[in-house]
Design a protein around this motif. Structure first.
Motif, PDB file in Angstrom:
ATOM      1  N   ASP A 100       0.798  -1.232   0.000  1.00  0.00           N
ATOM      2  CA  ASP A 100       0.000   0.000   0.000  1.00  0.00           C
ATOM      3  C   ASP A 100       0.832   1.286   0.000  1.00  0.00           C
ATOM      4  OD1 ASP A 100      -2.375  -1.551   0.053  1.00  0.00           O
ATOM      5  OD2 ASP A 100      -2.180  -1.757   2.236  1.00  0.00           O
ATOM      6  N   LEU A 101       1.956   1.283  -0.690  1.00  0.00           N
ATOM      7  CA  LEU A 101       2.783   2.494  -0.779  1.00  0.00           C
ATOM      8  C   LEU A 101       2.243   3.458  -1.836  1.00  0.00           C
ATOM      9  CD1 LEU A 101       6.353   0.917  -0.540  1.00  0.00           C
ATOM     10  CD2 LEU A 101       5.191   2.282   1.198  1.00  0.00           C
ATOM     11  N   GLY A 102       1.530   2.916  -2.814  1.00  0.00           N
ATOM     12  CA  GLY A 102       0.969   3.753  -3.880  1.00  0.00           C
ATOM     13  C   GLY A 102       2.036   4.577  -4.562  1.00  0.00           C
ATOM     14  N   ASP A 103       1.773   5.889  -4.690  1.00  0.00           N
ATOM     15  CA  ASP A 103       2.713   6.763  -5.400  1.00  0.00           C
ATOM     16  C   ASP A 103       3.933   7.139  -4.560  1.00  0.00           C
ATOM     17  OD1 ASP A 103       1.653   8.630  -3.656  1.00  0.00           O
ATOM     18  OD2 ASP A 103       0.745   9.871  -5.213  1.00  0.00           O
ATOM     19  N   LYS A 104       4.049   6.578  -3.371  1.00  0.00           N
ATOM     20  CA  LYS A 104       5.245   6.812  -2.534  1.00  0.00           C
ATOM     21  C   LYS A 104       6.286   5.703  -2.711  1.00  0.00           C
ATOM     22  CE  LYS A 104       2.977   9.630   0.933  1.00  0.00           C
ATOM     23  NZ  LYS A 104       3.042  10.807   0.143  1.00  0.00           N
ATOM     24  N   THR A 105       6.012   4.758  -3.612  1.00  0.00           N
ATOM     25  CA  THR A 105       6.935   3.651  -3.871  1.00  0.00           C
ATOM     26  C   THR A 105       8.226   4.182  -4.502  1.00  0.00           C
ATOM     27  OG1 THR A 105       5.088   2.143  -4.209  1.00  0.00           O
ATOM     28  CG2 THR A 105       7.228   1.443  -5.058  1.00  0.00           C
ATOM     29  N   ILE A 106       9.343   3.726  -3.973  1.00  0.00           N
ATOM     30  CA  ILE A 106      10.671   4.105  -4.472  1.00  0.00           C
ATOM     31  C   ILE A 106      11.258   2.905  -5.202  1.00  0.00           C
ATOM     32  CG2 ILE A 106      12.987   4.873  -3.824  1.00  0.00           C
ATOM     33  CD1 ILE A 106      11.706   6.031  -1.245  1.00  0.00           C
ATOM     34  N   SER A 107      11.843   3.139  -6.358  1.00  0.00           N
ATOM     35  CA  SER A 107      12.465   2.061  -7.130  1.00  0.00           C
ATOM     36  C   SER A 107      13.562   1.388  -6.312  1.00  0.00           C
ATOM     37  CB  SER A 107      13.068   2.622  -8.421  1.00  0.00           C
ATOM     38  OG  SER A 107      13.790   1.618  -9.103  1.00  0.00           O
ATOM     39  N   ASN A 108      13.674   0.081  -6.471  1.00  0.00           N
ATOM     40  CA  ASN A 108      14.754  -0.650  -5.794  1.00  0.00           C
ATOM     41  C   ASN A 108      16.110  -0.277  -6.371  1.00  0.00           C
ATOM     42  OD1 ASN A 108      12.912  -1.969  -4.216  1.00  0.00           O
ATOM     43  ND2 ASN A 108      12.932  -3.846  -5.402  1.00  0.00           N
TER      44      ASN A 108
END
Length: 188
Positions: free
Chosen positions: A170-178
């Protein structure tokens, strides 16, 4: 007879050793070499710089055979935000969520092998970040007075999981690329 064979063997080994002399190319001016980082997230990216503390390339004649580099993790900066947001982002990158620079002030890259095609090398190296060492592969372009490489690093291999969709829901648009990228220009 045994003495003659031992002497001949030792002489052969000594001569063979001098035929394959490995010479380091040392990076002489820290200020002229650059490392630019790029980290991506769903809604954009951030960039900045980080300083190379020391480094060298090992050459066997004209062939790259190894090298070692040390990066000052405390020198990380941001170049795409205003001053208030820069300080916040850099503080977060230096924290335990990311690079934990108080505990791990340096990272290292040790070149283990390099395969040449023209002036480009396919490099296999060991990268150590936060005390964790993992292999990385990248292309290095060798010039007369500089070498350039772009290294893509999966941060999760170094226990940097903050904002990763692989570890948090549930990070949505706060997801950071690995993955983050380092564009390295080493002048010598």
């Amino acid at each position: 007879m045994k003495t003659t064979i031992k002497t001949l063997l030792l002489l052969t080994i000594a001569l063979a050793g001098t035929a394959f002399t490995i010479n380091p190319i040392e990076r002489k001016d820290v200020k002229e070499s650059t490392i630019t980082w790029t980290g991506k997230k769903i809604l954009g990216s951030h960039t900045g710089n980080i300083n190379l503390t020391s480094g060298y390339l090992e050459m066997d004649g004209e062939e790259l055979v190894g090298g070692m580099f040390e990066v000052d993790m405390t020198s990380i900066t941001n170049t795409d935000l205003g001053p208030d947001y820069q300080a916040k982002l850099v503080g977060h990158l230096k924290s335990g969520d990311f690079f934990a620079v108080e505990e791990f002030p340096t990272s290292t890259l040790a070149i283990k092998s390099a395969t040449k095609k023209g002036n480009t090398y396919s490099v296999v190296a060991n990268l150590t970040v936060k005390g964790v060492t993992e292999p990385v592969n990248f292309e290095l372009v060798m010039g007369v007075s500089a070498a350039r490489a772009t290294v893509v690093i999966d941060r999760t291999k170094y226990d940097i999981r903050y904002g990763s969709g692989d570890f948090f829901d549930d990070l949505g648009d706060k997801t950071i690329s690995n993955n983050f990228e380092l564009d390295v220009m080493m002048k010598f």
